[in-house]
Design a protein around this motif. Structure first.
Motif, PDB file in Angstrom:
ATOM      1  N   ARG A   7      10.222  14.769   7.063  1.00 20.07           N
ATOM      2  CA  ARG A   7       8.816  14.514   7.389  1.00 20.07           C
ATOM      3  C   ARG A   7       8.339  13.298   6.613  1.00 20.07           C
ATOM      4  N   THR A   8       8.645  13.280   5.320  1.00 18.42           N
ATOM      5  CA  THR A   8       8.362  12.113   4.476  1.00 18.42           C
ATOM      6  C   THR A   8       9.583  11.850   3.611  1.00 18.42           C
ATOM      7  N   ALA A  49       3.190   9.607  10.891  1.00 19.77           N
ATOM      8  CA  ALA A  49       2.233   9.224   9.849  1.00 19.77           C
ATOM      9  C   ALA A  49       2.599   7.842   9.304  1.00 19.77           C
ATOM     10  N   PRO A  50       1.615   7.075   8.823  1.00 22.88           N
ATOM     11  CA  PRO A  50       1.890   5.730   8.300  1.00 22.88           C
ATOM     12  C   PRO A  50       2.501   5.781   6.901  1.00 22.88           C
ATOM     13  N   ALA A  51       3.762   5.416   6.765  1.00 26.32           N
ATOM     14  CA  ALA A  51       4.475   5.515   5.491  1.00 26.32           C
ATOM     15  C   ALA A  51       3.859   4.632   4.411  1.00 26.32           C
ATOM     16  N   GLU A  52       3.471   3.421   4.755  1.00 27.46           N
ATOM     17  CA  GLU A  52       2.962   2.486   3.745  1.00 27.46           C
ATOM     18  C   GLU A  52       1.653   2.963   3.136  1.00 27.46           C
ATOM     19  N   ALA A  74       1.033  11.248  -0.503  1.00 22.44           N
ATOM     20  CA  ALA A  74      -0.031  12.047   0.119  1.00 22.44           C
ATOM     21  C   ALA A  74       0.045  11.766   1.613  1.00 22.44           C
ATOM     22  N   SER A  75       0.854  12.537   2.304  1.00 22.80           N
ATOM     23  CA  SER A  75       1.135  12.267   3.713  1.00 22.80           C
ATOM     24  C   SER A  75       0.416  13.261   4.607  1.00 22.80           C
ATOM     25  N   ILE A  85       0.418  16.547   2.674  1.00 23.43           N
ATOM     26  CA  ILE A  85       1.558  16.954   1.866  1.00 23.43           C
ATOM     27  C   ILE A  85       1.445  16.120   0.592  1.00 23.43           C
ATOM     28  N   ASP A  86       1.210  16.747  -0.547  1.00 22.51           N
ATOM     29  CA  ASP A  86       1.009  16.038  -1.805  1.00 22.51           C
ATOM     30  C   ASP A  86       2.187  16.233  -2.742  1.00 22.51           C
TER      31      ASP A  86
END
Length: 151
Positions: A7-8, A49-52, A74-75, A85-86
């Motif tokens: 996910r991240t 979600a935007p990774a940057e 923090a996604s 998601i922290d």
């Protein structure tokens, strides 16, 4: 650690310039996977979600034989309004002794994994893994998971 299903994902590269025996700048490669929404077993949406925006390196310090940094994440879920998601961790990596110290905190959802690998190469060490406990743990008032690892 070699999976491309996530996910991240935040890969931070800590390397040394062997010619001058000094650390190179720490590099972050933030990535997010595709989030897929299902209703009654049928896919109804997908987004990323935007990774940057979600991941960043902070507090980078360099010593003659070590590098320290903080990685913060923090996604958000790109499909529905929900808590992020922290996660964050502090790392101090030593060159000559091949040792390291890690301290971090993350939500108990989803699963979290932290690895240290040689670069470039194919040798890796599990630093911390934690299984998903339930999406209710994304809410800020729920307890987080904390870890301290030294080797």
């Amino acid at each position: 650690m070699w999976s491309n299903k996530f996910r991240t994902r935040a890969d931070s590269y800590v390397t040394w310039d062997w010619d001058i025996n000094a650390p190179n700048p720490v590099v972050l490669n933030p990535q997010t996977g595709i989030t897929i929404g299902y209703k009654d077993g049928v896919e109804v949406a997908r987004d990323q979600a935007p990774a940057e925006e979600d991941m960043e390196l902070q507090n980078i310090e360099y010593g003659s034989d070590w590098v320290r940094h903080t990685m913060k994440l923090a996604s958000r879920n790109p499909l529905v309004p929900s808590p992020d998601i922290d996660a964050w961790y502090n790392a101090k990596i030593y060159n000559s002794s091949y040792s390291a110290e890690f301290h971090g905190v993350h939500d108990k959802a989803p699963s979290h994994e932290l690895y240290m690998m040689d670069y470039p190469g194919d040798f890796g060490v599990d630093i911390h893994t934690h299984e998903h406990e339930g999406f209710e743990y994304l809410w800020p008032w729920q307890p987080d998971e904390e870890f301290h690892i030294s080797f």
